[in-house]
Design an enzyme around this catalytic site. Structure first.
Site, short mmCIF file in Angstrom:
data_model
loop_
_atom_site.label_atom_id
_atom_site.label_comp_id
_atom_site.label_asym_id
_atom_site.label_seq_id
_atom_site.Cartn_x
_atom_site.Cartn_y
_atom_site.Cartn_z
N TYR A 129 0.82 -1.19 0.20
CA TYR A 129 -0.10 0.02 -0.04
C TYR A 129 0.87 1.14 0.00
CZ TYR A 129 -4.47 -2.13 1.01
OH TYR A 129 -6.04 -2.60 0.61
N CYS A 142 4.46 0.97 11.00
CA CYS A 142 3.95 0.10 10.19
C CYS A 142 3.86 -1.01 10.68
CB CYS A 142 5.08 -0.11 8.93
SG CYS A 142 4.62 -1.39 7.86
N THR A 143 2.64 -2.00 10.56
CA THR A 143 2.41 -3.07 11.30
C THR A 143 3.26 -4.35 10.82
OG1 THR A 143 0.52 -3.63 10.00
CG2 THR A 143 0.09 -2.50 11.96
N CYS A 201 -3.15 -1.33 9.87
CA CYS A 201 -2.23 -0.91 8.52
C CYS A 201 -2.39 0.99 8.87
CB CYS A 201 -2.78 -1.20 7.11
SG CYS A 201 -1.97 -0.31 5.89
#
Ligand code: DGL
Length: 268
Positions: free
Chosen positions: A46, A191-192, A78
Site C-alpha cells: 500500500y 507500520c504493522t 495498517c
C-alpha cells in the site's frame, strides 16, 4: 457493567501479513472471539499506492467484506491505510472501526533523551495525518521521520522463509539513529509489518532503544469498544482471506491459523 456477548466477529485488515502482529494481540485478549483476517495482498505494498486509488480500493473492499462476513468491529491494522482511509470509512459505514496510526504521543511521553524516530512506509511518513500528530503531541521532542520503501517487503519475505541480510535491514533503519549529543532513545514502529522483524531490529540497532509496537494499545481499544470478551469456553475461529488467492499457509501457521481456515478472496 455490560455482560459479555455470547459471540463476536472481529475483522482485521491489512495489505499483507503485518496485521497479524495486531491480530495476535487481540486474539490473545479475546480467545473466544471469531476473527476474519483479510490481507489485500493483490495490492501490496500500500505504501506505493496513489492516495485516491487506495481510498477507493479499501472502501469498496470493505463493503464487500461486511456483506459477506457481518463483523461486529473492524480493525484497520495498517498505518498506510488508516492515515488516509479512516474518515471515508467512518462516513460511509456505521460499524466501529479501530485504526492504527503512528504512536507519536506515547513515544514522546516515553523518551528521556527527547529524541524519537518514526519509522514507517514512505506514504505514512509523508501523510498530513502524521505531521499533525507531531504538531499536536511531540511537544519539545525532536522527531526524525524515516520513510522506508522496502522494510515491509523484507518482513513479508522473512515470514515466508526467504532470508533478508542484516546489511539490508540495517540500511533501512540507520537514519532513525541520531546522535547530536543526545541520542534517539525511542523508535515508533509506524507500520504493522515491522514488529515481525523485532528481534532483528533489536539486534541491528546501533544502540538500545525502545521500539514501540502499537498492537497492545489497539487490543485495549477493541476491548473498550466491544466490552467484556465472550467466554473462551468455546474457542474462537479464525479465517484468513487473501485477495491474491494465494494464502501463505506456512506463514499463517506461525500465528496459529490453520490451512483449512484459509480462503481466497471471494470464496467462503
Ligand atoms: N502494514 C502496512 C502499514 O502498517 C504497510 C505495508 C504496505 O506498504 O502495504 O503501514
Amino acid at each position: 457493567m455490560s455482560a459479555a456477548a455470547t459471540s463476536e466477529t472481529i475483522l482485521v485488515f491489512d495489505s499483507g501479513l503485518g496485521g497479524l502482529t495486531v491480530y495476535r494481540e487481540i486474539a490473545a485478549a479475546r480467545p473466544g472471539a471469531d476473527f476474519i483476517y483479510v490481507a489485500d495482498d493483490a495490492a501490496f505494498p500500500y505504501g506505493a499506492m496513489d492516495e485516491a486509488a487506495l481510498v477507493t480500493r479499501v472502501v469498496t473492499l470493505m463493503d464487500e467484506l461486511i456483506a459477506a462476513y457481518r463483523p461486529d468491529l473492524i480493525v484497520i491494522a495498517c498505518n498506510t491505510a488508516s492515515t488516509i482511509v479512516l474518515p471515508d470509512l467512518r462516513k460511509k459505514i456505521s460499524l466501529p472501526f479501530v485504526g492504527t496510526v503512528p504512536a507519536i504521543k506515547p513515544a514522546c511521553a516515553n523518551s528521556v533523551s527527547r529524541h524519537i524516530a518514526v519509522l514507517g512506509t514512505e506514504a505514512t511518513i509523508a501523510r498530513e495525518y502524521t505531521r499533525a500528530l507531531i504538531r499536536d503531541y511531540a511537544g519539545d521532542c525532536q522527531v526524525t521521520l524515516v520513510g522506508s520503501k522496502t522494510l515491509a517487503t523484507y518482513a513479508e519475505a522473512e515470514l515466508a522463509g526467504t532470508p533478508v541480510s542484516d546489511q539490508a535491514i540495517s540500511a533501512e533503519i540507520a537514519p532513525c539513529f541520531r546522535d547530536d549529543g543526545a541520542r534517539t532513545d525511542t523508535v515508533v514502529l509506524a507500520c504493522t509489518h515491522y514488529p515481525l522483524l523485532i528481534d532483528r531490529l533489536r539486534r541491528l540497532a546501533p544502540w538500545p532503544v525502545a521500539f514501540l509496537d502499537p498492537a497492545p494499545a489497539i487490543a485495549r481499544r477493541v476491548g473498550d469498544l466491544l466490552g467484556p470478551a465472550p467466554s473462551a469456553a468455546r474457542a474462537g475461529t479464525t479465517r484468513a482471506i487473501f485477495t491474491s488467492g494465494r494464502p501463505p499457509t506456512a506463514a499463517l501457521a506461525q500465528f496459529g491459523i490453520r490451512s483449512q481456515q484459509v480462503a481466497s478472496a471471494g470464496s467462503d
